[in-house]
Scaffold this active site. Sequence first.
Site, PDB file in Angstrom:
ATOM      1  N   ASN A   7       0.877  -1.170   0.000  1.00 26.41           N
ATOM      2  CA  ASN A   7       0.000   0.000   0.000  1.00 26.41           C
ATOM      3  C   ASN A   7       0.916   1.222   0.000  1.00 26.41           C
ATOM      4  O   ASN A   7       1.426   1.626   1.040  1.00 26.41           O
ATOM      5  CB  ASN A   7      -0.893  -0.054   1.244  1.00 26.41           C
ATOM      6  CG  ASN A   7      -1.852   1.116   1.320  1.00 26.41           C
ATOM      7  OD1 ASN A   7      -1.772   2.047   0.510  1.00 26.41           O
ATOM      8  ND2 ASN A   7      -2.743   1.080   2.280  1.00 26.41           N
ATOM      9  N   ARG A  91      -2.485  -1.971  -3.607  1.00 27.55           N
ATOM     10  CA  ARG A  91      -3.708  -1.190  -3.398  1.00 27.55           C
ATOM     11  C   ARG A  91      -3.637   0.028  -4.307  1.00 27.55           C
ATOM     12  O   ARG A  91      -2.642   0.754  -4.308  1.00 27.55           O
ATOM     13  CB  ARG A  91      -3.782  -0.734  -1.953  1.00 27.55           C
ATOM     14  CG  ARG A  91      -4.947   0.176  -1.732  1.00 27.55           C
ATOM     15  CD  ARG A  91      -4.911   0.807  -0.371  1.00 27.55           C
ATOM     16  NE  ARG A  91      -6.085   1.621  -0.188  1.00 27.55           N
ATOM     17  CZ  ARG A  91      -6.091   2.750   0.501  1.00 27.55           C
ATOM     18  NH1 ARG A  91      -4.985   3.184   1.067  1.00 27.55           N
ATOM     19  NH2 ARG A  91      -7.204   3.433   0.632  1.00 27.55           N
ATOM     20  N   HIS A 180     -12.992   2.581   0.099  1.00 25.30           N
ATOM     21  CA  HIS A 180     -13.001   1.503   1.114  1.00 25.30           C
ATOM     22  C   HIS A 180     -13.666   0.240   0.564  1.00 25.30           C
ATOM     23  O   HIS A 180     -14.175  -0.588   1.336  1.00 25.30           O
ATOM     24  CB  HIS A 180     -13.791   1.902   2.387  1.00 25.30           C
ATOM     25  CG  HIS A 180     -13.128   2.915   3.259  1.00 25.30           C
ATOM     26  ND1 HIS A 180     -13.838   3.881   3.941  1.00 25.30           N
ATOM     27  CD2 HIS A 180     -11.828   3.119   3.580  1.00 25.30           C
ATOM     28  CE1 HIS A 180     -12.992   4.634   4.644  1.00 25.30           C
ATOM     29  NE2 HIS A 180     -11.767   4.193   4.420  1.00 25.30           N
ATOM     30  N   ARG A 241     -11.882  15.087   8.134  1.00 22.69           N
ATOM     31  CA  ARG A 241     -12.710  15.475   6.981  1.00 22.69           C
ATOM     32  C   ARG A 241     -14.125  15.796   7.426  1.00 22.69           C
ATOM     33  O   ARG A 241     -14.681  15.120   8.290  1.00 22.69           O
ATOM     34  CB  ARG A 241     -12.750  14.348   5.940  1.00 22.69           C
ATOM     35  CG  ARG A 241     -11.425  14.069   5.309  1.00 22.69           C
ATOM     36  CD  ARG A 241     -11.582  13.073   4.152  1.00 22.69           C
ATOM     37  NE  ARG A 241     -10.325  12.411   3.913  1.00 22.69           N
ATOM     38  CZ  ARG A 241     -10.156  11.087   3.864  1.00 22.69           C
ATOM     39  NH1 ARG A 241     -11.201  10.279   3.997  1.00 22.69           N
ATOM     40  NH2 ARG A 241      -8.974  10.577   3.653  1.00 22.69           N
ATOM     41  N   GLU A 384      -8.172  -5.627   4.738  1.00 21.21           N
ATOM     42  CA  GLU A 384      -8.042  -5.230   3.338  1.00 21.21           C
ATOM     43  C   GLU A 384      -6.848  -5.921   2.676  1.00 21.21           C
ATOM     44  O   GLU A 384      -6.899  -6.277   1.503  1.00 21.21           O
ATOM     45  CB  GLU A 384      -7.914  -3.700   3.252  1.00 21.21           C
ATOM     46  CG  GLU A 384      -9.231  -3.037   3.657  1.00 21.21           C
ATOM     47  CD  GLU A 384      -9.086  -1.577   4.037  1.00 21.21           C
ATOM     48  OE1 GLU A 384      -9.398  -0.735   3.205  1.00 21.21           O
ATOM     49  OE2 GLU A 384      -8.675  -1.290   5.172  1.00 21.21           O
TER      50      GLU A 384
END
Length: 399
Positions: A7, A91, A180, A241, A384
């Site tokens: 990643n 990823r 996601h 965020r 993940e």
Amino acid sequence: MKILVLNSGSSSIKFQLFNMEKEEVLAKGQVERIGIEGSAIEYENMEGQEVEKDIDISNHRDGIEHIIEMLLDTEVGILENIDEINAVGHRVVHGGEKFAESTLITDEVINSIEEVSSLAPLHNPHNLSGIKVCQELLPGKPQVAVFDTAFHQTMPEEAYTYAIPYEYYEKYGVRRYGFHGTSHKFVSNRVAEIMDKDKNDLKIITCHLGNGASIAAIDGGESVDTSMGMTPLEGLVMGTRSGDIDPAIIPFLMDKEDLDTKEIDNILNKESGLLGVSGVSNDSRDVRQAAQDGNHRAELADKVFNYRVRKYIGAYIAALNGVDAVVFTGGIGENAAGVREHILDGLDNLGFELDPKANKVRGEEREITTDDSAVKAFVIPTNEELVIARDTENIVENK
Ligand code: ADP
């Protein structure tokens, strides 16, 4: 088969090496602060031996070279030869409309990832540099791209279309993509297994609540709506965020505070959410602690966060015309019993009956509603990296 999962972010590269026979992690870790003072590598092998080294890592190539070096290290390494790595899974944040599933990387795929990079300028270029470095350092090894957006490509037009002039969709691809995806896919498949039901017969709402947070409505195994949009800024309240706001606030604040587009973007992405409301931290644990200590803004941030999730669950029950199970995952979803309680307590009218004892769970798979609860809720830790490794194995075996 041994698969290296990478990643690659702007200043870090996270890695895990899997042995797919038993789906076990042989080694994992990350390089941090690439190109910044204080760069370092953290490494841990399956025997629990840990190494933390401060080393100069000036770019992604350096970083991946150091990862390979650690994997081959005579003391803590778990490979004798680099050729033991059979494939690499990467990823990739944004696959645009091009990629509805994970894909074997070819020159054409690299070009397509480059083409959609304008939609994720902070992520895709770094993902791509990880891919290109691996092509150099591990020549001839198959590489697979696994996209955060891919799982949501099943959304119907009415869920992904923004009500702005249609030409912006046609010209620039302005639409909802969602993120996601690997996590929402993993926990929704897993909840069907736990419930011993065919995923095609289930309506599931998955809440990935971490520093980044999103929620998805999944009907018969397919994502039909999700809260993140063209970028990961939309939807739930996150660490820094804002999630959903009135879009007119943007020109209003730009005017009042004399901000340019970069500055307002930074405020909404880096200075808002739990941090912006509480003024304390982007970390939900710190915010909750401050709330318990009597800080009103921290308490408010916590409430705004929970209320937004509850509202989305309601909306997605409408989108799905019912729901069989809600799943909580991500750092907050897996660990914060109080958050789950506040979210579900307000949903008793919709058929949720929380089992307070079962809800005490942390980071473990568990049903958290009572036997009588009409709708089930579960905690399912996400994985993940495992999804990336599984997809990579599948694609490499069938190529
Ligand atoms: P990311 O989106 O960066 O992957 P994570 O999924 O790791 O983030 O989630 C980070 C969030 O999870 C933080 O807000 C943190 O406070 C929360 N969290 C992590 N562990 C716990 C815990 N034991 N109890 C409550 N919250 C936790």
